[in-house]
Design an enzyme around this catalytic site. Structure first.
Site, PDB file in Angstrom:
ATOM      1  N   HIS B  63       0.846  -1.191   0.000  1.00 56.88           N
ATOM      2  CA  HIS B  63       0.000   0.000   0.000  1.00 56.88           C
ATOM      3  C   HIS B  63       0.883   1.243   0.000  1.00 56.88           C
ATOM      4  O   HIS B  63       2.102   1.155   0.196  1.00 56.88           O
ATOM      5  CB  HIS B  63      -0.986  -0.005   1.176  1.00 56.88           C
ATOM      6  N   ASP B  67       5.969   4.331   4.913  1.00 56.46           N
ATOM      7  CA  ASP B  67       6.857   3.352   5.549  1.00 56.46           C
ATOM      8  C   ASP B  67       6.878   2.022   4.791  1.00 56.46           C
ATOM      9  O   ASP B  67       7.616   1.107   5.165  1.00 56.46           O
ATOM     10  CB  ASP B  67       6.502   3.147   7.032  1.00 56.46           C
ATOM     11  N   HIS B  68       6.088   1.927   3.716  1.00 59.19           N
ATOM     12  CA  HIS B  68       6.101   0.714   2.884  1.00 59.19           C
ATOM     13  C   HIS B  68       6.625   0.948   1.469  1.00 59.19           C
ATOM     14  O   HIS B  68       6.788  -0.004   0.726  1.00 59.19           O
ATOM     15  CB  HIS B  68       4.695   0.098   2.827  1.00 59.19           C
ATOM     16  N   HIS B 143      -7.274  -1.917   5.683  1.00 57.41           N
ATOM     17  CA  HIS B 143      -6.436  -0.882   6.269  1.00 57.41           C
ATOM     18  C   HIS B 143      -7.088   0.478   6.028  1.00 57.41           C
ATOM     19  O   HIS B 143      -8.162   0.558   5.442  1.00 57.41           O
ATOM     20  CB  HIS B 143      -5.037  -0.974   5.635  1.00 57.41           C
ATOM     21  N   ASP B 213      -0.304  -3.825   5.821  1.00 59.11           N
ATOM     22  CA  ASP B 213      -0.929  -3.570   7.118  1.00 59.11           C
ATOM     23  C   ASP B 213      -2.418  -3.919   7.050  1.00 59.11           C
ATOM     24  O   ASP B 213      -3.066  -3.659   6.047  1.00 59.11           O
ATOM     25  CB  ASP B 213      -0.811  -2.098   7.456  1.00 59.11           C
ATOM     26  N   HIS B 271       5.961  -5.495  12.065  1.00 64.87           N
ATOM     27  CA  HIS B 271       5.333  -4.174  11.966  1.00 64.87           C
ATOM     28  C   HIS B 271       4.951  -3.652  13.350  1.00 64.87           C
ATOM     29  O   HIS B 271       3.850  -3.179  13.594  1.00 64.87           O
ATOM     30  CB  HIS B 271       4.093  -4.204  11.055  1.00 64.87           C
TER      31      HIS B 271
END
Lengths: 304, 304
Positions: B63, B67-68, B143, B213, B271
């Protein structure tokens, strides 16, 4: 004596290595904390160098090559996670706003603070920040893509009161501000006290020029005459000088020539190609041309 | 015995810390090297973990939270600096192509290799990669923004020849390929040799599910029944369970429930919110629900 500091967060060219950060530095000048360029990993480097995030209110991006700005989105979003409220202004080439806003939009994110952009497109030196302490002017560079360095000039400070003389002469305190700004005072009996009799000159204003990335461009020197310190990229040593033209970079000797032409007091070299094992040769090649040469390295701080 | 490996490059939520990397991991399965998510600093983490850049041909982005994926542009451009020629395919939510191409365009850059995008928008499980070794299917997550996990399933391998028996029966080598694929053989005298008499069953196909997530979503378990190993996010401990709903995240206990429901063999937690000092409590809260629980940590490798 007022000084300014340059914290080197990263000073290596192109792809980051395990222990070689791409370009980012923090200039601490007259209570400002300016972040200059923002390669990948800058937010972590800021932490490691114990720079207080909240004091950074201005970020200057020289050009849109990844090793100078891929850390920007991380800084912008982390500032939000930290619930920052103070405004942040990004100065950089046209397009930087679209890059940032597109990513914020697609993450359905927003910043917790006002985020401003000041996009730069001019090819001549342009004042992009001017407050009561500092003036920041772009330094047009000569790189493969549109790029600017930044000239940070302190404003002349106020004159300093000779407080003992002021007290002896019984100058009314109401005059102190005027005296600091260069005016004269008047005693109760009407006598005029000349400014020079009761004040000392202000500290000399200092300046810092950040020039990366660029090929050798003597006009830079003309623009920043008598600069206190210049950071000039030196991607290559003499042995790879032929790479300067196609890549838009400089050698250590060329950086030294710019510092000499400018009548700079200090030169910091950086933006080293990662092909070199150690940095000593950069100093060796620059020193015969310009004496006060310093080698940037990640984590180093310079004070001038 | 064929195994697959999961290299954890980063497994912390949100802003990276000095020693806490945002999400990225490499799955080594049937000679593929899949990069899954790509937080800031991933290219440096790849170097530190001695992952060979050139073997990565597919990158999966779950996504568009920073942070991804904030490390993706760095990986794309560094691959070019290394003069890569092999194609690279990026799998990720709609918009990822625009983000990447905009930045390439503004840097007047191009890749030295063919760069492909497979944008995902479906809300149901979708096969996005299928070759002779592995099938990759999206796992729709729950998410704050559109997000997918990925289900990596090995294809059943070939049957293995019982080479001694084959030689004893003087089976013509021309039949070996057919036998591996499940067919029978015929001797020169016309006798039919049944496949089971001269082969062993193939190694069992394994599978890996990456789920980050996401809030607790039992449908995930149904989709990945009997998975060999599942990586399921566990941002929070029970003490902060009330944060799961507004943030779209899970607790360690919820991750364990998914693993249990799926009949998984192994669960990797990760995570983690950076608010927690140590990770032991994550294991403690998951273990009563699901026994084979492992804690991800940066630099760790799991083999299944």
């Amino acid at each position: 004596m007022s000084t300014f500091k340059v914290h080197i967060l990263g000073c290596y060219a192109a792809a980051p290595g395990s222990f070689k950060n791409p370009t980012a530095q923090v200039l601490e000048m007259r209570n400002h904390l300016f972040l200059i360029d923002c390669g990948e990993g800058t937010q972590v480097a800021l932490r490691r160098n114990k720079i207080k995030f909240s004091r950074i209110k201005h970020i200057f991006i020289s050009h849109l090559h990844g090793d100078h700005f891929f850390g920007l989105m991380g800084v912008i979003t982390t500032f939000s996670l930290l619930k920052r409220s103070a405004p942040l202004t990004i100065y950089g080439p046209k397009g930087i706003k679209e890059i940032c806003l597109l990513q914020l939009k697609l993450s359905q994110g927003f910043t917790s603070y006002p985020l401003h952009f000041r996009e730069i497109g001019a090819k001549t030196p342009t004042v992009i920040l001017d407050d009561d302490k500092v003036t920041v002017t772009t330094i047009p560079l000569n790189h493969r893509i549109y790029a600017n360095g930044f000239h940070f000039q302190e404003k002349p400070g106020e004159r300093k009161l000779d407080i003992n003389t002021c007290l002896n002469l019984e100058i009314d305190k109401a005059y102190y501000k005027k005296l600091k700004q260069g005016g004269d005072a008047r005693l109760e009996d009407g006598t005029i006290i000349k400014n020079e009799e009761v004040t000392f000159p202000p500290e000399p204003a200092k300046s810092y020029a950040y020039c990366s990335d660029t090929a050798y461009k003597p006009e830079i020197a003309t623009q920043i005459t008598s600069v206190t310190a210049i950071y000039h990229e030196s991607t290559f040593l003499e042995s790879h000088a032929k790479l300067c033209k196609p890549t838009g970079h400089s050698t250590a000797a060329q950086a030294a020539s710019i510092a000499k032409l400018a009548g700079a007091q200090h030169l910091i070299l950086g933006h080293y190609s990662t092909r070199y094992r150690d940095l000593e040769m950069f100093e060796k090649e620059a020193a015969p041309i310009f004496k006060n040469v310093h080698l940037a390295d990640d984590g180093k701080t310079f004070e001038f």
